[in-house]
Design an enzyme around this catalytic site. Structure first.
Site, short mmCIF file in Angstrom:
data_model
loop_
_atom_site.label_atom_id
_atom_site.label_comp_id
_atom_site.label_asym_id
_atom_site.label_seq_id
_atom_site.Cartn_x
_atom_site.Cartn_y
_atom_site.Cartn_z
N ASP A 106 0.96 -1.01 0.12
CA ASP A 106 -0.06 -0.06 -0.03
C ASP A 106 0.95 1.25 0.13
O ASP A 106 2.10 1.12 0.15
CB ASP A 106 -0.98 0.03 1.30
CG ASP A 106 -0.06 -0.12 2.31
OD1 ASP A 106 1.00 -0.05 2.50
OD2 ASP A 106 -0.87 -0.01 3.61
N ASP B 208 -8.20 -7.36 0.09
CA ASP B 208 -7.12 -7.76 1.16
C ASP B 208 -7.91 -7.36 2.64
O ASP B 208 -8.89 -6.45 2.51
CB ASP B 208 -5.81 -6.72 1.14
CG ASP B 208 -5.97 -5.68 1.76
OD1 ASP B 208 -6.48 -4.70 0.76
OD2 ASP B 208 -5.68 -5.04 2.72
N CYS C 83 -14.14 -28.21 6.78
CA CYS C 83 -12.98 -27.49 6.35
C CYS C 83 -11.89 -28.28 5.74
O CYS C 83 -11.58 -29.49 6.60
CB CYS C 83 -12.45 -26.60 7.26
SG CYS C 83 -10.99 -25.70 7.04
N CYS D 263 -8.65 -27.87 5.86
CA CYS D 263 -7.39 -27.14 6.36
C CYS D 263 -6.49 -28.15 7.20
O CYS D 263 -7.04 -29.05 8.00
CB CYS D 263 -7.27 -25.79 6.99
SG CYS D 263 -7.68 -25.66 8.62
N CYS E 7 -7.94 -28.27 10.96
CA CYS E 7 -9.04 -29.09 11.19
C CYS E 7 -8.87 -30.66 11.21
O CYS E 7 -9.52 -31.40 11.56
CB CYS E 7 -10.21 -28.39 10.35
SG CYS E 7 -10.67 -26.87 10.63
N HIS F 40 -6.26 -21.48 10.01
CA HIS F 40 -7.57 -21.97 9.64
C HIS F 40 -8.34 -20.84 9.08
O HIS F 40 -9.13 -21.05 8.07
CB HIS F 40 -8.36 -22.55 10.72
CG HIS F 40 -9.65 -22.40 10.58
ND1 HIS F 40 -10.24 -23.43 10.08
CD2 HIS F 40 -11.01 -21.68 10.68
CE1 HIS F 40 -11.87 -23.59 9.87
NE2 HIS F 40 -11.99 -22.08 10.23
ZN LIG Z 1 -9.91 -25.50 9.10
#
Ligand SMILES: [Zn+2]
Length: 405
Positions: free
Chosen positions: A108, A310, A353, A355, A358, A384
């Site tokens: 930025d 963002d 999820c 990820c 998880c 996560h």
């Molecule tokens: Zn997750």
């Protein structure tokens, strides 16, 4: 032939293609930058001080659907200017090499932080004098200085220096500020064009070890430079947003951001300002809404035709124990992992999820880490949440690819 070669190199350094547009305006596209290709719409994790807080780069490269990782991240000019200093980052070969991140980056302009974090600001037509929020030292930022700092950092995309008004601000005050923003955008562009060849990855910079892929050298970047995006301001006034967008488009920049939103206004107003601005911005350039928002918001704006967003929210919320998950009806669930009800909960944060958090850890363990103040909790919660954002965008890109008008 020289001019044709220069044109090709220019195209390689920056290109944007829209591959499909859905009925609501959402676009599936591809942005090519010096450090790689970005599939859009894209969410960019924020690495304020050249670090996405609590998340190592190796994990950033693996989160999201299919383990593809973050395609592009953002760093804050204001923070890196104050510490460790942009000239130090330049000597380290630029921000990519400094933080060992080889994928695209965006910085930025520093404007937003100068106006939101620093003390005792004095704004003149020339620039802004301010005191550091770290040690009270006095500094001056002008459009030219912001460009010099961003060129030293060397992100793929730099932003023009803009003034951000306080909210709420009157129409008159907003219009006055917008005028300054436009003058500064032109000065930013003029200075950037004259100095963009000084970016560290196309200049003599310290070599890194041969084992590091980043050391393939500057040959890969020959002739490539950063790209400078404009920022549409205009506060919460549709007529000013329109005027600002028109003025910026006249400057013929490779991409345009919509700034000054998500600063406390109602969500309908944010949506309205984005919609009115998108009507003016050219369809063949990437459109970037700065600093938004909750997962359902980024999805909504992407469906309207925003290509880039963002926000610090996934990492900041994660550090405060707020986790995002998908409800059974598809709605957004905000889970406060601190709550006692999770103390012996053997389930993952979100069973749907994909990820790494998880897949491995229980809510009970994450609650324990948070309550005990263990740093690992900050990392796992952030991973996560970032995965949730990136997976949301991947799902959207798949939908937009399958559903062209
Ligand atoms: Zn997750």
């Amino acid at each position: 032939m020289r001019s044709s070669r220069a044109h090709t190199i220019q195209r390689m350094a920056f290109s944007f293609e829209v591959h499909a547009t859905a009925e609501g305006g959402g676009r599936r596209g591809q942005l090519t930058l010096p450090h790689g290709v970005v599939e859009t719409p894209v969410f960019m994790p924020v690495g304020t001080a050249a670090s996405v807080k609590a998340v190592p780069q190796s994990l950033l490269e693996e989160i999201g659907a299919g383990g593809k990782g973050a395609q592009i991240i953002l760093a804050n000019t204001y923070h890196l200017y104050l510490r460790p200093g942009h000239e130090l980052v330049r000597r380290m070969g630029g921000v990519h090499r400094f933080m060992s991140w080889e994928r695209p980056m965006l910085t930025d302009s520093g404007g937003f932080q100068v106006f939101s974090l620093s003390k005792l600001r004095k704004v003149t037509a020339d620039g802004v004098e301010f005191r550091s929020h770290l040690d009270g030292s006095k500094h001056f930022f002008s459009p030219e200085h912001s460009m010099d700092v961003q060129i030293a950092l060397g992100a793929d995309i730099a932003m023009v220096f803009d003034e951000c008004v306080e909210t709420p601000a009157s129409w008159e005050r907003t219009r006055e500020s917008m005028g300054l923003t436009h003058a500064w955008a032109q000065r930013s562009k003029d200075h950037f064009e004259l100095h963009k060849h000084l970016v560290p990855w196309s200049q003599a910079a310290p070599d890194v070890s041969p084992g590091n892929a980043a050391s393939e050298g500057k040959a890969a970047f020959e002739g490539k430079t950063q790209s400078l995006f404009g920022i549409v301001q205009g506060g919460m006034y549709a007529d000013l947003r329109k005027e600002s967008a028109e003025r910026l488009v006249e400057m013929d920049l490779p991409g345009y951001a919509i700034g000054g939103l998500a600063v406390g206004e109602p969500r309908e107003v944010t949506r309205e300002m984005i919609a009115r601005t998108l009507e003016i911005l050219p369809k063949d350039r990437p459109r970037y809404v700065m600093g938004v928002g909750y997962p359902d918001e980024i999805e909504e704006y992407a469906r309207m035709g925003v290509d880039m967003m963002d926000c610090v929210l996934p990492t900041r919320a994660g550090r405060h124990g707020l986790l995002f998950a998908q409800g059974e009806d598809g709605s957004l669930v905000r889970m406060n992992i601190k709550r006692r009800e999770y103390a012996e909960d053997q389930g993952p944060i979100d069973a749907t999820c994909g990820c790494m958090v998880c897949a491995r850890y229980t809510r009970a363990y994450l609650r324990h880490l948070f309550v005990a103040g263990e740093p690992l909790g900050l990392t796992l919660n952030s991973v996560h949440n970032l995965h949730f954002y990136l997976a949301t965008m991947e799902r959207l890109r798949t939908e937009l690819r399958a559903d062209p008008v």
